[in-house]
Write an enzyme that holds these catalytic residues in place. Structure first.
Site, short mmCIF file in Angstrom:
data_model
loop_
_atom_site.label_atom_id
_atom_site.label_comp_id
_atom_site.label_asym_id
_atom_site.label_seq_id
_atom_site.Cartn_x
_atom_site.Cartn_y
_atom_site.Cartn_z
N ASP A 20 -2.02 -0.06 49.97
CA ASP A 20 -3.11 0.18 50.92
C ASP A 20 -4.22 -0.84 50.65
O ASP A 20 -3.97 -1.87 50.03
CB ASP A 20 -3.61 1.63 50.84
CG ASP A 20 -4.14 2.02 49.47
OD1 ASP A 20 -4.41 1.12 48.65
OD2 ASP A 20 -4.29 3.23 49.20
N SER A 43 -7.80 6.09 40.10
CA SER A 43 -6.68 6.27 41.02
C SER A 43 -5.46 5.45 40.65
O SER A 43 -4.36 5.72 41.14
CB SER A 43 -7.12 5.91 42.45
OG SER A 43 -7.63 4.59 42.51
N HIS A 54 -4.82 -0.19 46.48
CA HIS A 54 -3.84 0.16 45.44
C HIS A 54 -2.54 -0.62 45.55
O HIS A 54 -2.10 -0.95 46.67
CB HIS A 54 -3.55 1.66 45.50
CG HIS A 54 -4.78 2.50 45.38
ND1 HIS A 54 -5.40 3.05 46.48
CD2 HIS A 54 -5.51 2.85 44.29
CE1 HIS A 54 -6.47 3.72 46.08
NE2 HIS A 54 -6.56 3.61 44.76
#
Length: 361
Positions: free
Chosen positions: A324, A41, A327
């Site tokens: 978040d 991600s 990340h």
């Protein structure tokens, strides 16, 4: 020739020259012919949006709130990620596009196979593109390019292109939720070696690698520490120590491969581990004010309720290290890309990304 015709002809020539100049400038600005991206991600730019059965928070606002379109793109960020900024340093507009869906793509300028939730271990993640699957898809792209340009031109293209890998954090999340054991170290290193060799055999020669960050310092890990372990919001140092050990093993592996089996291989490792720890310890040096909690979310450390389309999010996003629970913010991505590409060897191993790009070009 009448006046109107002459003016039209002159305008046509001017526009034609302008287009040639602009297109030529774009070609000159590109420091490598292509970037091929593999990872999780931290690098995904939309592949998971096209995978069935995956609920992806990055498909909804406020993810993408600071992207130029102000819309979610599948990036796990408020805007650009680190791959976007590295691509900018290499003369591209942003990260190469996601592989999925595989149609109408110009493979020879690069593509991203990165998939959120995946890891170096192929067992990591559920329903995502494992690293093995990502490399399998690259093999298909490679064959398409060979068919289009011929073996000689394709070999030259790949030898000058950058192969960028940003992965590994999810493997540690999976490990921490089960039992920590020494077998993990050997599995991680052996799988990393296998992936590098497979890409090398497919034509990769220039590897830009981003190591695993200190995942014990992400807001999600601090929350676990706060609620279940030391009852403080400090970093999970046991997790960071394990990450540091594995990162050192990868550095040793790459050195051995370059000096023995993989002739012509060049590499640089950008240390997100060292950089993030430095930001945590000296936030004001980088312009950050808040390094413990997430920008998006609510509850303790803005982690308790997570980040989704209904979540509150901060307005001072450039003050935050993390977007978040896991990340980094777009600001962090920009800082990291600059550190890996332009700076000295403080945050890179062997050579900087810029030096790697310049080799053979």
């Amino acid at each position: 020739m009448g006046l109107a015709t002459s003016l039209f002809f002159a305008l046509f020539i001017y526009v034609l020259l302008l287009v040639i100049t602009v297109e030529g400038q774009i070609d000159v600005d590109k420091k490598v012919p292509a970037i091929y991206v593999f990872g999780d991600s931290t690098a995904d730019v939309g592949n998971n949006k096209n995978l069935p059965g995956i609920s992806n928070p990055a498909d909804f606002l406020p993810y993408g709130i600071d992207y130029p379109t102000k819309k979610p793109t599948g990036r796990f960020s408020n805007g650009y990620n680190v791959i976007d900024y590295l691509a900018k340093h290499m003369g591209f507009m942003e990260s190469p596009p996601p592989y999925l869906p595989p149609r109408n793509k110009t493979w020879e300028t690069g593509v991203s196979f990165a998939s959120a939730g995946s890891g170096i271990l192929n067992s990591t993640g559920s329903g995502t593109l494992s690293m093995a699957k990502q490399i399998e898809y690259f093999a298909k792209v490679r064959q398409d390019i060979v068919n289009k340009f011929g073996q000689e031109q394709a070999t030259l293209l790949f030898s000058k292109s950058i192969f960028l890998i940003s992965s590994g954090g999810n493997d540690f999340f999976a490990l921490f939720s089960s039992n920590i054991n020494l077998k993990f170290y050997y599995d991680f290193i052996s799988n990393y070696e296998k992936h590098i060799k497979e890409l090398y055999n497919l034509g990769a020669r220039k590897f830009a690698l981003i190591d695993v960050p200190p995942v014990g310092c992400i807001p999600g890990a601090r929350y676990v520490n706060l609620k279940n372990l030391t009852h403080t919001d400090g970093c999970l140092n046991i997790l960071n120590s394990l990450v540091g050990l594995v990162n050192a093993g990868v550095r040793s592996l790459l050195k051995d491969l370059k000096n023995s089996e993989l002739r012509g291989m060049e590499y640089s490792i950008g240390s997100s581990y060292d950089l993030v720890l430095d930001i945590v310890n000296h936030p004001h040096h980088y312009g950050f004010k808040k390094v413990k909690k997430a920008c998006c979310g609510s509850g303790s450390l803005n982690v308790e309720m997570g980040c989704d389309e209904t979540s509150p999010y901060c307005s001072d996003r450039d003050d935050f290290l993390f977007w978040d629970a896991v990340h980094p913010t777009m600001k962090t991505a920009q800082v990291a890309a600059t550190a890996f590409f332009n700076n000295s060897l403080q945050f890179t191993t062997l050579i900087s990304f810029k030096t790697l790009v310049d080799i053979g070009n």
